[in-house]
Design a protein around this motif. Structure first.
Motif, PDB file in Angstrom:
ATOM      1  N   TYR A  60      -1.680  72.958 -92.194  1.00 42.28           N
ATOM      2  CA  TYR A  60      -1.392  72.455 -90.860  1.00 42.28           C
ATOM      3  C   TYR A  60      -0.012  72.926 -90.392  1.00 42.28           C
ATOM      4  CZ  TYR A  60      -5.494  69.512 -91.333  1.00 42.28           C
ATOM      5  OH  TYR A  60      -6.784  69.068 -91.489  1.00 42.28           O
ATOM      6  N   GLU A  61       0.062  73.287 -89.123  1.00 45.10           N
ATOM      7  CA  GLU A  61       1.314  73.778 -88.565  1.00 45.10           C
ATOM      8  C   GLU A  61       2.178  72.608 -88.078  1.00 45.10           C
ATOM      9  OE1 GLU A  61       0.557  76.553 -85.490  1.00 45.10           O
ATOM     10  OE2 GLU A  61      -0.434  78.029 -86.802  1.00 45.10           O
ATOM     11  N   GLU A  62       3.491  72.821 -88.119  1.00 37.88           N
ATOM     12  CA  GLU A  62       4.408  71.800 -87.617  1.00 37.88           C
ATOM     13  C   GLU A  62       4.511  71.923 -86.098  1.00 37.88           C
ATOM     14  OE1 GLU A  62       9.006  70.165 -88.197  1.00 37.88           O
ATOM     15  OE2 GLU A  62       8.259  71.863 -89.390  1.00 37.88           O
ATOM     16  N   LEU A  63       4.415  70.781 -85.428  1.00 36.78           N
ATOM     17  CA  LEU A  63       4.500  70.744 -83.969  1.00 36.78           C
ATOM     18  C   LEU A  63       5.958  70.669 -83.556  1.00 36.78           C
ATOM     19  CD1 LEU A  63       1.669  68.108 -83.376  1.00 36.78           C
ATOM     20  CD2 LEU A  63       1.481  70.599 -83.145  1.00 36.78           C
ATOM     21  N   PHE A 122       1.379  68.535 -87.528  1.00 37.05           N
ATOM     22  CA  PHE A 122       2.232  67.415 -87.913  1.00 37.05           C
ATOM     23  C   PHE A 122       3.597  67.532 -87.259  1.00 37.05           C
ATOM     24  CE2 PHE A 122       3.315  70.667 -90.993  1.00 37.05           C
ATOM     25  CZ  PHE A 122       4.676  70.503 -91.211  1.00 37.05           C
ATOM     26  N   LYS A 123       4.191  66.386 -87.037  1.00 40.36           N
ATOM     27  CA  LYS A 123       5.524  66.321 -86.477  1.00 40.36           C
ATOM     28  C   LYS A 123       6.382  65.462 -87.380  1.00 40.36           C
ATOM     29  CE  LYS A 123       7.727  66.163 -81.942  1.00 40.36           C
ATOM     30  NZ  LYS A 123       7.502  65.973 -80.496  1.00 40.36           N
ATOM     31  N   VAL A 124       7.634  65.873 -87.593  1.00 42.29           N
ATOM     32  CA  VAL A 124       8.544  65.181 -88.506  1.00 42.29           C
ATOM     33  C   VAL A 124       9.570  64.393 -87.697  1.00 42.29           C
ATOM     34  CG1 VAL A 124      10.178  65.424 -90.402  1.00 42.29           C
ATOM     35  CG2 VAL A 124       8.255  67.026 -90.200  1.00 42.29           C
ATOM     36  N   PHE A 125       9.723  63.104 -88.061  1.00 42.89           N
ATOM     37  CA  PHE A 125      10.693  62.238 -87.403  1.00 42.89           C
ATOM     38  C   PHE A 125      11.684  61.723 -88.440  1.00 42.89           C
ATOM     39  CE2 PHE A 125       6.782  62.030 -84.968  1.00 42.89           C
ATOM     40  CZ  PHE A 125       7.221  62.133 -83.654  1.00 42.89           C
ATOM     41  N   THR A 126      12.914  61.512 -88.012  1.00 41.46           N
ATOM     42  CA  THR A 126      13.921  60.889 -88.868  1.00 41.46           C
ATOM     43  C   THR A 126      13.936  59.394 -88.576  1.00 41.46           C
ATOM     44  OG1 THR A 126      15.294  62.881 -88.847  1.00 41.46           O
ATOM     45  CG2 THR A 126      16.356  60.813 -89.504  1.00 41.46           C
ATOM     46  N   ILE A 127      13.767  58.606 -89.640  1.00 38.50           N
ATOM     47  CA  ILE A 127      13.738  57.152 -89.474  1.00 38.50           C
ATOM     48  C   ILE A 127      14.943  56.542 -90.171  1.00 38.50           C
ATOM     49  CG2 ILE A 127      11.246  57.028 -89.116  1.00 38.50           C
ATOM     50  CD1 ILE A 127      10.870  56.400 -92.040  1.00 38.50           C
ATOM     51  N   MET A 128      14.843  55.291 -90.606  1.00 39.71           N
ATOM     52  CA  MET A 128      15.974  54.568 -91.175  1.00 39.71           C
ATOM     53  C   MET A 128      16.558  55.276 -92.387  1.00 39.71           C
ATOM     54  SD  MET A 128      13.934  51.395 -92.914  1.00 39.71           S
ATOM     55  CE  MET A 128      12.623  51.651 -94.114  1.00 39.71           C
ATOM     56  N   GLU A 129      17.895  55.226 -92.474  1.00 39.77           N
ATOM     57  CA  GLU A 129      18.657  55.755 -93.597  1.00 39.77           C
ATOM     58  C   GLU A 129      18.357  57.225 -93.856  1.00 39.77           C
ATOM     59  OE1 GLU A 129      17.949  53.204 -96.898  1.00 39.77           O
ATOM     60  OE2 GLU A 129      18.943  51.471 -95.991  1.00 39.77           O
ATOM     61  N   GLY A 130      18.031  57.968 -92.805  1.00 42.14           N
ATOM     62  CA  GLY A 130      17.813  59.400 -92.938  1.00 42.14           C
ATOM     63  C   GLY A 130      16.487  59.804 -93.543  1.00 42.14           C
ATOM     64  N   GLN A 131      15.623  58.834 -93.828  1.00 41.94           N
ATOM     65  CA  GLN A 131      14.309  59.169 -94.370  1.00 41.94           C
ATOM     66  C   GLN A 131      13.446  59.823 -93.296  1.00 41.94           C
ATOM     67  OE1 GLN A 131      13.273  55.202 -95.638  1.00 41.94           O
ATOM     68  NE2 GLN A 131      13.855  55.602 -97.757  1.00 41.94           N
ATOM     69  N   HIS A 180       4.708  59.828 -79.461  1.00 37.15           N
ATOM     70  CA  HIS A 180       3.886  60.901 -80.031  1.00 37.15           C
ATOM     71  C   HIS A 180       2.500  60.381 -80.379  1.00 37.15           C
ATOM     72  CE1 HIS A 180       2.859  64.595 -82.064  1.00 37.15           C
ATOM     73  NE2 HIS A 180       2.618  63.935 -83.183  1.00 37.15           N
ATOM     74  N   LEU A 181       2.415  59.179 -80.931  1.00 42.13           N
ATOM     75  CA  LEU A 181       1.114  58.599 -81.269  1.00 42.13           C
ATOM     76  C   LEU A 181       0.283  58.401 -80.006  1.00 42.13           C
ATOM     77  CD1 LEU A 181       2.024  55.967 -84.019  1.00 42.13           C
ATOM     78  CD2 LEU A 181       1.322  58.355 -84.276  1.00 42.13           C
ATOM     79  N   HIS A 182       0.933  58.028 -78.930  1.00 42.69           N
ATOM     80  CA  HIS A 182       0.214  57.874 -77.655  1.00 42.69           C
ATOM     81  C   HIS A 182      -0.338  59.226 -77.208  1.00 42.69           C
ATOM     82  CE1 HIS A 182      -0.803  56.423 -73.659  1.00 42.69           C
ATOM     83  NE2 HIS A 182      -0.130  57.443 -73.139  1.00 42.69           N
TER      84      HIS A 182
END
Length: 228
Positions: free
Chosen positions: A224-227, A148-157, A135-137
């Motif tokens: 800002y809208e969520e992508l 903005f875009k939301v990602f799930t990372i370690m331990e559900g954060q 996404h950053l690319h």
């Protein structure tokens, strides 16, 4: 507009409350120097503390950075006026101090419950999740991407990747506050022009204990809208 200003109002409320407590503590401290001191002199002493704080905010610090001391000064000076008016009434004076302390504890607990733990991830660290890197690319190559875009990372954060779009090139993003409110997590940001070389400015914000719905709001009123 009310929701947009909520974060700032909350901050000023906390600072004003701190000023009330400082004013109360300053009044109590005067008893260390003698119980025979008149109520007028005690109130003047509290006023002096408030005036010093005000001078620091306006002269020493100045500008936007000095506003917190200015708000606290207002709380301190208000307590000086309150104690001047009711200082001779022992029971009422004690009730006011006790009421402020209890209110401060309840309010602090409320703030702590609604605050969200967040952090800003370093853009130069390349150990992010593959989806985030992709996404950053896209953000860097397609400057029209805004939102903005939301990602799930370690331990559900969760991690938010927010980009401003090409029209905001040269700006930097600062997170001013993150809070849970009415079933959603509000991320308040501030954008300022600093001649950044990024053609599509972006920021990575990590979140903990967030709600299912996330809203990103700029201090200028932009939502800002969520992508997807």
């Amino acid at each position: 507009m009310e929701d947009i200003l909520f974060g700032g109002e909350m901050m000023f409320s906390i600072l004003f409350l701190i000023g009330l407590l400082i004013g109360s503590v300053s009044y109590v401290i005067t008893y260390i120097y003698g119980k025979e001191i008149s109520n007028v002199k005690r109130s003047i002493a509290v006023t002096v503390v408030g005036v010093i704080s005000l001078i620091v905010s306006m002269v020493v610090i100045g500008g936007f950075e000095g506003m917190p001391f200015g708000v606290m000064s207002a709380g301190i000076i208000l307590m000086a006026i309150v104690f001047f008016l009711i200082g001779k009434i022992g029971f009422l004076r004690k009730t006011v101090i006790l009421g402020l302390v209890v209110y401060a504890l309840i309010y602090a607990a409320y703030i702590d419950y609604n605050q969200v733990n967040y952090w800003i991830d370093d853009k130069t660290v390349q150990d992010q999740d593959g989806n985030i890197l992709a996404h950053l690319h896209n953000i860097e190559t397609d400057t029209s991407i805004k939102g903005f875009k939301v990602f799930t990372i370690m331990e559900g954060q969760k991690e938010i990747a927010l980009s401003l779009g090409e029209k905001m090139a040269g700006n930097r993003i600062e997170v001013t506050d993150v809070e849970n409110k009415e079933g959603q997590t509000e991320v308040h940001i501030r954008t300022t022009y600093n001649q950044s070389e990024e053609k599509n400015p972006y920021i990575l914000v990590g979140l903990d204990n967030e709600e299912s719905e996330i809203v990103v709001i700029d201090t200028d009123g932009t939502v800002y809208e969520e992508l997807k």
